[in-house]
Design an enzyme around this catalytic site. Sequence first.
Site, PDB file in Angstrom:
ATOM      1  N   LEU A  92     105.721 -61.663  56.851  1.00  0.00           N
ATOM      2  CA  LEU A  92     105.683 -60.333  56.483  1.00  0.00           C
ATOM      3  C   LEU A  92     106.446 -59.187  57.634  1.00  0.00           C
ATOM      4  O   LEU A  92     107.181 -58.317  57.200  1.00  0.00           O
ATOM      5  CB  LEU A  92     104.368 -59.542  56.386  1.00  0.00           C
ATOM      6  CG  LEU A  92     103.559 -60.428  55.112  1.00  0.00           C
ATOM      7  CD1 LEU A  92     102.116 -60.032  55.255  1.00  0.00           C
ATOM      8  CD2 LEU A  92     104.076 -59.784  53.769  1.00  0.00           C
ATOM      9  N   ASP A 105     105.981 -81.777  60.539  1.00  0.00           N
ATOM     10  CA  ASP A 105     106.274 -83.106  60.283  1.00  0.00           C
ATOM     11  C   ASP A 105     105.999 -83.039  58.679  1.00  0.00           C
ATOM     12  O   ASP A 105     106.418 -84.103  57.949  1.00  0.00           O
ATOM     13  CB  ASP A 105     105.016 -83.884  61.019  1.00  0.00           C
ATOM     14  CG  ASP A 105     105.459 -84.096  62.272  1.00  0.00           C
ATOM     15  OD1 ASP A 105     107.033 -83.840  62.641  1.00  0.00           O
ATOM     16  OD2 ASP A 105     104.719 -84.655  63.288  1.00  0.00           O
ATOM     17  N   TYR A 118     101.286 -55.213  59.339  1.00  0.00           N
ATOM     18  CA  TYR A 118     101.390 -56.175  57.864  1.00  0.00           C
ATOM     19  C   TYR A 118     101.200 -55.262  56.786  1.00  0.00           C
ATOM     20  O   TYR A 118     101.357 -55.782  55.700  1.00  0.00           O
ATOM     21  CB  TYR A 118      99.956 -57.031  57.902  1.00  0.00           C
ATOM     22  CG  TYR A 118     100.395 -58.100  59.148  1.00  0.00           C
ATOM     23  CD1 TYR A 118     101.563 -59.123  59.178  1.00  0.00           C
ATOM     24  CD2 TYR A 118      99.341 -57.929  60.189  1.00  0.00           C
ATOM     25  CE1 TYR A 118     101.408 -59.927  60.311  1.00  0.00           C
ATOM     26  CE2 TYR A 118      99.477 -58.938  61.380  1.00  0.00           C
ATOM     27  CZ  TYR A 118     100.468 -59.857  61.456  1.00  0.00           C
ATOM     28  OH  TYR A 118     100.635 -60.433  62.514  1.00  0.00           O
ATOM     29  N   ARG A 122     105.932 -65.309  69.556  1.00  0.00           N
ATOM     30  CA  ARG A 122     106.541 -65.199  68.064  1.00  0.00           C
ATOM     31  C   ARG A 122     107.837 -65.879  67.642  1.00  0.00           C
ATOM     32  O   ARG A 122     108.233 -65.904  66.436  1.00  0.00           O
ATOM     33  CB  ARG A 122     106.147 -63.924  67.405  1.00  0.00           C
ATOM     34  CG  ARG A 122     104.740 -63.823  67.378  1.00  0.00           C
ATOM     35  CD  ARG A 122     104.380 -62.396  66.607  1.00  0.00           C
ATOM     36  NE  ARG A 122     102.973 -62.068  66.887  1.00  0.00           N
ATOM     37  CZ  ARG A 122     101.901 -62.494  66.415  1.00  0.00           C
ATOM     38  NH1 ARG A 122     101.792 -63.234  65.422  1.00  0.00           N
ATOM     39  NH2 ARG A 122     100.780 -61.943  66.780  1.00  0.00           N
ATOM     40  N   ALA A 135     100.445 -67.590  62.145  1.00  0.00           N
ATOM     41  CA  ALA A 135     100.592 -68.203  63.781  1.00  0.00           C
ATOM     42  C   ALA A 135     100.836 -69.582  63.691  1.00  0.00           C
ATOM     43  O   ALA A 135     101.456 -69.807  64.573  1.00  0.00           O
ATOM     44  CB  ALA A 135      99.187 -67.753  64.323  1.00  0.00           C
TER      45      ALA A 135
END
Length: 147
Positions: free
Chosen positions: A101, A87, A23, A111, A77
């Site tokens: 990132l 929603d 990151y 992921r 996440a």
Amino acid sequence: MSSLLVLNGPNLNLLGTRQPDVYGRTTLADIEQMCAAHAKALNVSLSFEQSNLEGEMIDHIHAAKGLHDVIILNAGAYTHTSVALMDAISSVELPVIELHLSNVHAREEFRHKSFIAPVALGIICGFGARGYTLAMDAAVNHLEIAR
């Protein structure tokens, strides 16, 4: 004046120290300053929020309706797990740009699935902190085209 909401999800408050090899070393405060300067250059207003709690993120999305023109969302996440965020985005009917990132498609298989993507205007990933200003540029471009 157009208004953007930049909404950051879980663990992004740890940027700069959390897995810097993935990151980077830029902190969330650094990113906020970079976004504020870019907003000024783009002549847009900016709100910048972070929460580790899914419900608080949903509250920010709900509150954005009628207040902001575009949401830039780094859901962390929750991108890969939250039907509730999807929603909420569908409910407010605001354009959302999904942001990451890292290049999530070059990482673990789990992921690769995004619950945000089907309701997002577009996705920016893999450009580190610079992705935030890229998303802001994309948001302003979208608003100009839509008008």
